[in-house]
Design an enzyme around this catalytic site. Sequence first.
Site, PDB file in Angstrom:
ATOM      1  N   ASP A  94     -62.500 -56.554   4.393  1.00 54.55           N
ATOM      2  CA  ASP A  94     -62.126 -55.182   4.026  1.00 54.55           C
ATOM      3  C   ASP A  94     -61.930 -54.385   5.320  1.00 54.55           C
ATOM      4  OD1 ASP A  94     -61.890 -52.665   2.865  1.00 54.55           O
ATOM      5  OD2 ASP A  94     -64.053 -52.444   2.577  1.00 54.55           O
ATOM      6  N   HIS A 121     -76.711 -53.342   5.268  1.00 54.77           N
ATOM      7  CA  HIS A 121     -75.455 -52.653   5.580  1.00 54.77           C
ATOM      8  C   HIS A 121     -75.530 -51.187   5.151  1.00 54.77           C
ATOM      9  CE1 HIS A 121     -71.221 -51.806   6.137  1.00 54.77           C
ATOM     10  NE2 HIS A 121     -71.131 -51.440   4.886  1.00 54.77           N
ATOM     11  N   GLU A 149     -66.944 -59.855   3.779  1.00 53.02           N
ATOM     12  CA  GLU A 149     -67.398 -59.746   2.387  1.00 53.02           C
ATOM     13  C   GLU A 149     -67.055 -61.024   1.628  1.00 53.02           C
ATOM     14  OE1 GLU A 149     -66.363 -56.171   0.384  1.00 53.02           O
ATOM     15  OE2 GLU A 149     -66.349 -54.941   2.210  1.00 53.02           O
ATOM     16  N   ASP A 180     -64.596 -52.521  -4.862  1.00 53.87           N
ATOM     17  CA  ASP A 180     -65.435 -52.958  -3.747  1.00 53.87           C
ATOM     18  C   ASP A 180     -66.836 -52.375  -3.910  1.00 53.87           C
ATOM     19  OD1 ASP A 180     -66.096 -54.268  -1.439  1.00 53.87           O
ATOM     20  OD2 ASP A 180     -65.226 -52.764  -0.096  1.00 53.87           O
ATOM     21  N   ARG A 219     -62.796 -46.441  10.653  1.00 50.54           N
ATOM     22  CA  ARG A 219     -64.020 -45.646  10.532  1.00 50.54           C
ATOM     23  C   ARG A 219     -63.806 -44.169  10.800  1.00 50.54           C
ATOM     24  NH1 ARG A 219     -66.709 -49.014   7.490  1.00 50.54           N
ATOM     25  NH2 ARG A 219     -67.095 -51.030   8.494  1.00 50.54           N
ATOM     26  N   THR A 269     -56.426 -55.347   2.809  1.00 50.45           N
ATOM     27  CA  THR A 269     -57.628 -56.137   2.541  1.00 50.45           C
ATOM     28  C   THR A 269     -57.179 -57.590   2.554  1.00 50.45           C
ATOM     29  OG1 THR A 269     -58.456 -54.388   1.093  1.00 50.45           O
ATOM     30  CG2 THR A 269     -59.511 -56.556   0.905  1.00 50.45           C
ATOM     31  N   GLU A 324     -71.606 -51.709  12.853  1.00 43.97           N
ATOM     32  CA  GLU A 324     -73.039 -51.986  12.935  1.00 43.97           C
ATOM     33  C   GLU A 324     -73.392 -52.774  14.197  1.00 43.97           C
ATOM     34  OE1 GLU A 324     -72.402 -53.433   8.747  1.00 43.97           O
ATOM     35  OE2 GLU A 324     -74.598 -53.270   8.802  1.00 43.97           O
ATOM     36  N   GLN A 340     -62.130 -42.799   7.731  1.00 48.55           N
ATOM     37  CA  GLN A 340     -63.134 -42.848   6.660  1.00 48.55           C
ATOM     38  C   GLN A 340     -64.170 -41.727   6.797  1.00 48.55           C
ATOM     39  OE1 GLN A 340     -65.348 -46.540   6.758  1.00 48.55           O
ATOM     40  NE2 GLN A 340     -66.696 -45.975   5.070  1.00 48.55           N
ATOM     41  N   GLU A 374     -64.905 -55.677   7.687  1.00 48.89           N
ATOM     42  CA  GLU A 374     -66.094 -55.818   6.857  1.00 48.89           C
ATOM     43  C   GLU A 374     -66.051 -57.223   6.281  1.00 48.89           C
ATOM     44  OE1 GLU A 374     -66.414 -52.476   4.106  1.00 48.89           O
ATOM     45  OE2 GLU A 374     -67.404 -51.324   5.698  1.00 48.89           O
ATOM     46  N   LYS A 410     -59.478 -47.326   4.002  1.00 51.43           N
ATOM     47  CA  LYS A 410     -59.682 -48.690   3.513  1.00 51.43           C
ATOM     48  C   LYS A 410     -58.418 -49.295   2.907  1.00 51.43           C
ATOM     49  CE  LYS A 410     -64.359 -48.803   3.582  1.00 51.43           C
ATOM     50  NZ  LYS A 410     -65.142 -49.908   4.144  1.00 51.43           N
TER      51      LYS A 410
HETATM   52 CA    CA Z   1     -66.192 -52.762   1.965  1.00 55.97          CA
END
Ligand code: CA
Length: 400
Positions: free
Chosen positions: A225, A125, A193, A118, A229, A249, A350, A232, A191, A245
């Site tokens: 993904d 971002h 992606e 990834d 948080r 996925t 975000e 993480q 996420e 993570k």
């Molecule tokens: Ca990611």
Amino acid sequence: MTRTWVEGAAGSMFDLDNLPYGVFTRGGEEPRVGVRIGELVLDVAPVAAAEMLDVHHVFEESSLNPLMAEGRQVRESLRRWLTGLLSDETERDLVEPHLVPLDDVELLLPVEVADYVDFYASLEHATNVGRIFRPEAEALLPNWRHLPVGYHGRAGTVVASGTDVVRPCGQRKPPDADAPTYGPSARLDIESELGFVVGTPSRLGARVPTTGFADHVFGVLGLNDWSARDIQAWEYVPLGPFLGKSFATSVSQWVTPLEALDAAWVDLPGQDPEPLGYLTEGSPRGLDIDIEVELNGEVVSRPSYASMYWSPAQMLAHLTVNGASLRTGDLFASGTVSGPERDQRGSFLEISWGGQEPFGDGHTFLQDGDTVTLRYTAPGTGGGRISLGDVTGTILPARP
Ligand code: CA
């Protein structure tokens, strides 16, 4: 553009200029490869066998890997063959019995994922996450504009769109707490992606140049993904993302072959400073793909892939510049796609600015029962738009 005889397909987002590949099963039969046209799936294997195609066996497999391993020339010639089958009236009697309504099939994970990497290719971002995770420091770390930053993820937990996601448990430590605690993630996120899947492998010790992208990459999929948080934020220093993570996925059920994106290539927004030579050969380009992030049926964001700083060809060149080899089924993802505006951000971290600014119906992070759907569209070679399929998943309560 050549016109298809398949009813309802002409002018749709799954017209002849799309023709994505997937793996399906019907009524308990063995999984095999299908091609989507309109709201139908072409069961390719019996047609390929009847026409005595050299590679007919690749359509009887339960993943796209054998098909993808055939390489670029076969991919291109199969596309011409499929276009002929679905547009030439004289083929209709042969092909039509093997068109199955989407509602009658179950779509499976299309790729047996080999290695999964990834990246972190969106300037907005990376800047936003830097500001939220490290408010007192420079948002971008010194390497970011010199190389596409990435990490190796967990291939075995890549799941097909539609798979439920169980809220992960792990260690969390809020900044003001003395010690970590164990429990369900309270800051579960998405996420949005784009994923790229490798067909043609490379030799150990040989790098793949930016100009080799289309020779090695088979196609593109949507990718979410899922990210915890709080897990993480506590675990990521100094070696990067790990359990925050790796629990799941999600990818789209359709893989869009590269040729369907011929009209979607655009110039990158601009790179400063100029990257090293191995990242600039052939002036790599970006992709004009629009994403919609839907939470429980409401669109909450519209990230645009065209805003990405690093090109997918640069990601692939960097991934192999040390001589690391590629295998069929390798998957690399772009990193979260975020644009400059709040309604273009590709993660809830975000959009809610670290949980400080609720959005929509008062959301910050994901709640049990929430369903997130990512939808992807791009300009097609026929002048309209094509769909790259959806990536959807629903959050189930934790199993502590
Ligand atoms: Ca990611």
